[in-house]
Every structure is written in C-alpha cells, then in structure tokens.
Design a protein around this motif. Structure first.
Motif, PDB file in Angstrom:
ATOM      1  N   VAL A  64       1.863   1.514 -13.097  1.00 13.67           N
ATOM      2  CA  VAL A  64       3.008   0.756 -12.574  1.00 13.67           C
ATOM      3  C   VAL A  64       3.030  -0.634 -13.199  1.00 13.67           C
ATOM      4  CG1 VAL A  64       3.041   1.995 -10.374  1.00 13.67           C
ATOM      5  CG2 VAL A  64       1.666  -0.090 -10.601  1.00 13.67           C
ATOM      6  N   PRO A  65       4.202  -1.221 -13.362  1.00 11.02           N
ATOM      7  CA  PRO A  65       4.294  -2.596 -13.867  1.00 11.02           C
ATOM      8  C   PRO A  65       3.701  -3.571 -12.850  1.00 11.02           C
ATOM      9  CG  PRO A  65       6.423  -1.473 -13.997  1.00 11.02           C
ATOM     10  CD  PRO A  65       5.540  -0.623 -13.156  1.00 11.02           C
ATOM     11  N   ALA A  66       3.179  -4.679 -13.347  1.00 12.51           N
ATOM     12  CA  ALA A  66       2.607  -5.711 -12.476  1.00 12.51           C
ATOM     13  C   ALA A  66       3.713  -6.618 -11.960  1.00 12.51           C
ATOM     14  CB  ALA A  66       1.547  -6.507 -13.221  1.00 12.51           C
ATOM     15  N   ASP A  67       4.531  -6.082 -11.066  1.00 15.22           N
ATOM     16  CA  ASP A  67       5.641  -6.852 -10.525  1.00 15.22           C
ATOM     17  C   ASP A  67       5.659  -6.749  -9.003  1.00 15.22           C
ATOM     18  OD1 ASP A  67       6.653  -4.311  -9.959  1.00 15.22           O
ATOM     19  OD2 ASP A  67       8.027  -4.308 -11.667  1.00 15.22           O
ATOM     20  N   ALA A  68       6.728  -7.229  -8.396  1.00 12.39           N
ATOM     21  CA  ALA A  68       6.816  -7.281  -6.936  1.00 12.39           C
ATOM     22  C   ALA A  68       6.836  -5.900  -6.294  1.00 12.39           C
ATOM     23  CB  ALA A  68       8.058  -8.063  -6.519  1.00 12.39           C
ATOM     24  N   GLU A  69       7.108  -4.846  -7.072  1.00 17.96           N
ATOM     25  CA  GLU A  69       7.174  -3.496  -6.517  1.00 17.96           C
ATOM     26  C   GLU A  69       5.908  -2.691  -6.781  1.00 17.96           C
ATOM     27  OE1 GLU A  69      10.652  -1.684  -8.099  1.00 17.96           O
ATOM     28  OE2 GLU A  69      12.040  -3.071  -7.110  1.00 17.96           O
ATOM     29  N   ALA A  70       4.899  -3.303  -7.384  1.00 13.27           N
ATOM     30  CA  ALA A  70       3.685  -2.571  -7.752  1.00 13.27           C
ATOM     31  C   ALA A  70       2.998  -1.941  -6.555  1.00 13.27           C
ATOM     32  CB  ALA A  70       2.714  -3.502  -8.483  1.00 13.27           C
ATOM     33  N   ALA A  71       3.000  -2.622  -5.414  1.00 10.56           N
ATOM     34  CA  ALA A  71       2.288  -2.129  -4.234  1.00 10.56           C
ATOM     35  C   ALA A  71       3.197  -1.461  -3.220  1.00 10.56           C
ATOM     36  CB  ALA A  71       1.531  -3.279  -3.568  1.00 10.56           C
ATOM     37  N   ASP A  72       4.494  -1.299  -3.533  1.00 11.73           N
ATOM     38  CA  ASP A  72       5.414  -0.654  -2.596  1.00 11.73           C
ATOM     39  C   ASP A  72       4.940   0.761  -2.264  1.00 11.73           C
ATOM     40  OD1 ASP A  72       7.032  -2.792  -2.339  1.00 11.73           O
ATOM     41  OD2 ASP A  72       8.752  -1.970  -3.424  1.00 11.73           O
ATOM     42  N   GLY A  73       4.801   1.049  -0.982  1.00  7.90           N
ATOM     43  CA  GLY A  73       4.373   2.377  -0.563  1.00  7.90           C
ATOM     44  C   GLY A  73       2.879   2.587  -0.603  1.00  7.90           C
ATOM     45  N   ALA A  74       2.134   1.629  -1.142  1.00  7.65           N
ATOM     46  CA  ALA A  74       0.674   1.752  -1.181  1.00  7.65           C
ATOM     47  C   ALA A  74       0.091   1.351   0.167  1.00  7.65           C
ATOM     48  CB  ALA A  74       0.085   0.898  -2.288  1.00  7.65           C
ATOM     49  N   GLU A  75      -1.008   1.970   0.532  1.00  3.53           N
ATOM     50  CA  GLU A  75      -1.696   1.651   1.782  1.00  3.53           C
ATOM     51  C   GLU A  75      -2.682   0.509   1.584  1.00  3.53           C
ATOM     52  OE1 GLU A  75      -5.084   3.889   4.445  1.00  3.53           O
ATOM     53  OE2 GLU A  75      -3.499   5.103   3.559  1.00  3.53           O
ATOM     54  N   ILE A  76      -3.388   0.547   0.470  1.00 11.80           N
ATOM     55  CA  ILE A  76      -4.430  -0.436   0.161  1.00 11.80           C
ATOM     56  C   ILE A  76      -4.244  -0.944  -1.265  1.00 11.80           C
ATOM     57  CG2 ILE A  76      -6.921  -0.732  -0.261  1.00 11.80           C
ATOM     58  CD1 ILE A  76      -6.445  -0.612   2.637  1.00 11.80           C
ATOM     59  N   VAL A  77      -4.471  -2.241  -1.478  1.00 14.75           N
ATOM     60  CA  VAL A  77      -4.653  -2.785  -2.826  1.00 14.75           C
ATOM     61  C   VAL A  77      -6.136  -3.107  -2.936  1.00 14.75           C
ATOM     62  CG1 VAL A  77      -4.093  -4.611  -4.460  1.00 14.75           C
ATOM     63  CG2 VAL A  77      -2.321  -3.735  -2.935  1.00 14.75           C
ATOM     64  N   MET A  78      -6.863  -2.311  -3.695  1.00 15.87           N
ATOM     65  CA  MET A  78      -8.308  -2.469  -3.818  1.00 15.87           C
ATOM     66  C   MET A  78      -8.600  -3.343  -5.027  1.00 15.87           C
ATOM     67  SD  MET A  78     -11.138   0.543  -3.444  1.00 15.87           S
ATOM     68  CE  MET A  78     -12.832   0.139  -2.999  1.00 15.87           C
ATOM     69  N   VAL A  79      -9.319  -4.435  -4.785  1.00 18.19           N
ATOM     70  CA  VAL A  79      -9.522  -5.461  -5.798  1.00 18.19           C
ATOM     71  C   VAL A  79     -10.968  -5.447  -6.274  1.00 18.19           C
ATOM     72  CG1 VAL A  79      -9.238  -7.906  -6.339  1.00 18.19           C
ATOM     73  CG2 VAL A  79      -7.808  -6.843  -4.557  1.00 18.19           C
ATOM     74  N   PHE A  80     -11.152  -5.392  -7.582  1.00 20.24           N
ATOM     75  CA  PHE A  80     -12.486  -5.413  -8.180  1.00 20.24           C
ATOM     76  C   PHE A  80     -12.610  -6.675  -9.025  1.00 20.24           C
ATOM     77  CE2 PHE A  80     -11.450  -1.037  -7.328  1.00 20.24           C
ATOM     78  CZ  PHE A  80     -12.622  -0.467  -6.888  1.00 20.24           C
TER      79      PHE A  80
END
Length: 349
Positions: free
Chosen positions: A69-85
C-alpha cells in the motif's frame, strides 16, 4: 512516553474471525529488524491475518503474499493494528499513517530508549499471541493540533503532534522574542531559544530534556515549556486540556519556525503566532504487557528506587517487583469480548 493505568480504553472494532489486517511499519535500515519483521509477518499469515507493507519498504522486506500500500492517509484504513518495528522515530512515522483510521499502534522497541513501544524483541512471540487471540487493550493518547496564523489573524498553515510542537528561532545567532498567552490572555514575554507545546506523552521526550515535568499519561493536560529563556518567570506550565496555548512573535523580532514531532516543519510569518489546542482525534495505542508507567520510568532511565546507599552495590532498578517489571516482559491475559478485539475491563495493561 507511555500509556498505562487509567487511560481511556476503547475497542478495536474488528472481531476475531473476520478479515483481519495488520500494517507493518519497519525501520529497514537494519537487517536484524527486517528479519524480525519477516518472521512476524509469516506467523500472522499462518494465523489467517492479512499483512500489509508500505510501498517504500516492500523491496527491502520481500514478504511473500503481503499487500503493498502507498504510505499515505489511507494506508491503515481497515487495518486492526499498525505494528511498528524500530525506535520512537519509526513509531511517530507510523502514527502519521494511523492518524485518521481506527487502527491501533503496537510498537516493538528496536531503538535506544523506546518509550512509545509496547514490547522488546524478546517478547515478540507473546505479543503476536495477544494479537492472534485479541488479548490486548487499546488506549487513547491525547494529541495536539497546531495552527500558524499571520499578523492579520488568518490561519496560514497547520499540523498536529503526538509528542510536541516546538516554536524555534530560525537564526541560531539571535534570541527569539515571544509573548505567551493562555486562552487569549497574555501571560508573559521573554527572549528564548524556543517554546515547546507538549502532550503528556511527550513529557518524557523533548520537553523532558528542556526541563519540563514528567506527566503520567492518564493525566489530561497540555504543557508549555520554555527553552533557555532569558527571564525569571520561565517555568514550565501545565494547563487544562481545554486551554488554547499561544506563542506570538513580534514583527520586529527574529524569524521563527514550528517543528511537530521533529518530522513536520512550518514557517511562522513575521508578526504571526502559533496556537495549540487539544486535537479532536486521539492516537490509539495497543497494550499487551503488564507494566505501569512508573515501571517504565525505572526501567528506561535505570532509576534507583531503594536509596542511594543500596544502589551503590546493585544495578539500578534491581528493586523492582519481578512480576510487574517491564524488563521481564510480564504478560497479561485479558478475556476478549465477544463483539471484538481490544475490549475488556479490569486492570489496565
């Protein structure tokens, strides 16, 4: 910078068994981080959870079956978790992507301090288990909105911040003259290197380095912290979360600029001002492991908690109760609600 006891708890809004999605945000500059992200993605996929990766990171990660997905405002739409490493810098970058979605941020600390991260690399397996079983809580962090106005009072630019927004002098050789106002009423003026507007989350970041107080994350407040002010009354201020904090720049003074979380920069017009207020939308952070904010302070800063004489013969932090020390990766199990992940009541993780 953490969310613990007493913070608002909300639900993720995605039920186990539905089409669950996790977005990975990875510091790809280190191979060990890349390999850890790959192994986590493989386990999530085996659990039937879809994995997304950012377009700019996909080449380095090479995760088979991941949705790019593009790194934009819609990247996390519909995602439950944004897991950051990564470290706190990677976490703040991920917060930009999750800002306008219902996704909750969950960080794996691979930086130096990592106040924002939920877990250390050694506890990743327990964290993944919690995601698979919906055994985590979602807590809300106060964020701030920043408006830049010109001398006419017209808003010419704006941004937001999770940690802090700093008004800084544009020319290093000159002092920045400012007028500080709270809720539209002038309070004081002085020359300085800058002024920080901080959230409780940011109280252990830039504001802490500038001499500001440490504020527990469940305290709803705004902080104003002068940086190297030439004045007797230049103490940090803690105000209501509903206040509007203002720093005005005289037209004949030094030029100023705004930095938000160290990631977004705005210019302040001559004679302009900066208004900061509580953002309408908080930042959502998922918590799994059993720890309090005090535990994290002790662990991250290596604080002695028994006394200076005892600490001479022991490592700092050795007095912590092992069942609740963040360094022992204590794991708390929360019974998931039937209607979705991230719910539950009782003791906060």
């Amino acid at each position: 910078m953490t969310v613990e006891e007493g913070s608002p708890v909300t639900e993720v809004g995605t039920s186990a068994g539905t089409n669950r999605q996790v977005l990975l945000v990875v510091h790809t500059g280190r191979q060990d981080i890349v390999e850890l992200a790959r192994s986590c993605a493989a386990r999530l996929a085996r659990a039937g959870i879809g994995v997304r990766v950012l377009e700019e990171e996909a080449g380095a990660l090479c995760i088979e079956g991941a949705h790019v997905v593009p790194a934009d405002a819609e990247a996390a739409d519909g995602a439950e978790i944004v897991m950051v490493f990564g470290g706190d810098g990677t976490f703040l970058r991920a917060a930009e992507l999750a800002r306008f979605s219902d996704a909750a941020l969950m960080g794996v600390n691979l930086g130096r301090v990592g106040f924002l991260a939920e877990t250390e690399p050694e506890a990743v397996e327990e964290t993944l288990t919690a995601i698979e079983r919906c055994e985590y809580r979602v807590e809300e962090r106060l964020a701030i909105d920043v408006d830049v106005l010109d001398c006419e009072g017209t808003v010419v630019a704006g941004t937001w911040a999770l940690n802090e927004a700093s008004v800084e002098k544009a020319e290093r050789s000159r002092v920045l003259d400012v007028v500080v106002a709270i809720d539209g009423r002038p309070l004081t003026s002085f020359g300085c290197d800058g002024v920080l507007f901080s959230t409780p989350t940011g109280s252990t970041a830039y504001a802490f380095s500038a001499g500001g107080p440490v504020v527990w994350p469940d305290v709803e407040a705004l902080l104003l912290v002068p940086s190297n002010a030439h004045a007797l009354f230049s103490r940090p201020l803690v105000t209501s979360p509903n206040s509007v904090l203002t720093v005005a720049i005289p037209a004949d003074g030094n030029r100023a600029q705004v930095s938000a979380d160290g990631r977004r920069a705005l210019e302040v017009p001559d004679g302009g001002r900066v208004d900061v207020r509580r953002a309408a939308r908080p930042v959502r952070i998922a918590r799994v492991h059993e720890s309090t904010f005090g535990d994290r302070l002790v662990a991250k800063f290596g604080l002695p908690v028994r006394g200076f004489r005892d600490s001479r013969t022991h490592d700092p932090g050795h007095e912590l109760t092992r069942s609740c020390n963040v360094l022992t990766r204590g794991f708390v199990t929360v019974e998931p609600r039937e209607e979705g992940c991230g719910g539950g009541t009782g003791e906060h993780a």
